[in-house]
Enzyme design. Sequence first.
Site, short mmCIF file in Angstrom:
data_model
loop_
_atom_site.label_atom_id
_atom_site.label_comp_id
_atom_site.label_asym_id
_atom_site.label_seq_id
_atom_site.Cartn_x
_atom_site.Cartn_y
_atom_site.Cartn_z
N CYS A 37 0.84 -1.20 0.00
CA CYS A 37 0.00 0.00 0.00
C CYS A 37 0.87 1.25 0.00
O CYS A 37 1.79 1.37 0.82
CB CYS A 37 -0.92 -0.01 1.21
SG CYS A 37 -2.03 -1.44 1.26
N GLY A 80 2.00 -5.24 9.48
CA GLY A 80 1.92 -6.26 8.49
C GLY A 80 0.53 -6.85 8.29
O GLY A 80 -0.47 -6.25 8.58
N ASP A 282 1.69 1.82 18.18
CA ASP A 282 1.90 1.27 16.84
C ASP A 282 2.34 2.35 15.87
O ASP A 282 3.14 2.11 14.97
CB ASP A 282 0.60 0.60 16.36
CG ASP A 282 0.71 0.07 14.95
OD1 ASP A 282 1.69 -0.65 14.69
OD2 ASP A 282 -0.17 0.36 14.13
N CYS A 334 -3.30 13.37 17.20
CA CYS A 334 -2.19 12.45 17.49
C CYS A 334 -0.85 13.20 17.40
O CYS A 334 -0.63 13.96 16.45
CB CYS A 334 -2.20 11.30 16.49
SG CYS A 334 -0.81 10.15 16.68
#
Length: 377
Positions: A37, A80, A282, A334
């Site tokens: 992607c 992943g 993450d 964020c």
Amino acid sequence: MGNTLIIDGLGEGGTLVCSRPFSLMIKPVGGSCNLDCSYCYYRGLHGWGLLSMRQLESVFINYEASQPPGIPLTFIWHGGEPLLAGENYFREAVALQKELFAGKREFENVLQSNAVLMTESLADFLAGNGFLCGVSVDGPEYLHDISRRTLSGKGSWKMAVNGIKMLAAAGARINAMVAVGKHNVAHPAEVYCFLKDIGLEYIQLLPVAEGPSGRLEGEEWGDFLCAVFDLWRSSDIGRVFVNYFDNTLALHAGLRPDMCVLARECPPCPSIETCGDVYACDHLSRPLHGNIFAVPLADVMSSAHEQAHETGKFLSLSEECRSCPYLRLCNGDCPVHRTARTEKGEGISSLCISYRKYFAYTYGFFSEWASSIAPVP
């Protein structure tokens, strides 16, 4: 996951070691993926590999020990592409969970996948074991395939939608994970209506504000949110659930949001790599200088590194953010997204203009709705 906190003792340096609820993100194959992607923020950041069942057992036991008594355990399988581990791997993992926790702890599994490797057998297994399945799908084929392509360059939409259909037929719980970037931001109606047409009622919109390409600019994200809000408001309240709308209502009502990007502080949500290293987030890829195979997870999550990660979001707010009328709704977004600069050189979200537009546009609606909600004691 609640506010329970139990002081277990003192760690190295005299820091308090506390048990408190948090979910655990496990990356069984690390960064390995069967797609390429274009906007992926995770590309090339971490190693590949496969967590063995013996290692998983260690992870499960360590995580369970870090949680207060009676608190359900939440395992998030991420990548992943976690399904590269194979169906048998997940069957063994769930069997191990049942062996360790049945009759002792409730537990839940969450899978985030591109669904390309989905089979009827796997869908039946996931549904039968109560997995919540988040599936990446960016809209109709001509939009999705712009950015979400296989390693050989082919579009992945047909395989992803086929996977969604198998999950739906099996009765699995499904969330649509929709990356909104340059490839689809100009098509809010097409994206939203497509998701409804294939029966996806729970929608997670995820703006592309990091990664190698496709980042949103200016008011693009705000325009997209406002357009989807109009469609949702006109006919889908109570029928379709969109993460930003649910959380905006919660914030207007003075409740804690589920979305970390809109929370005052970064919530605890550690991520485990295949080597066992623990990361605070993450997206931030911020190491906590602990390995789950060597150190109690409760110690890692009580460390100064973790506390700095959690409180840093609010403490690092710019002066412009602190004086913004929408601060209580946005909370500065964020920290990863704070790549723009104010006139004073302070970091601010690259999506700030868009969030201001969205919160202004929806303020009256959600404020009125929130006023009818009884406050939680």
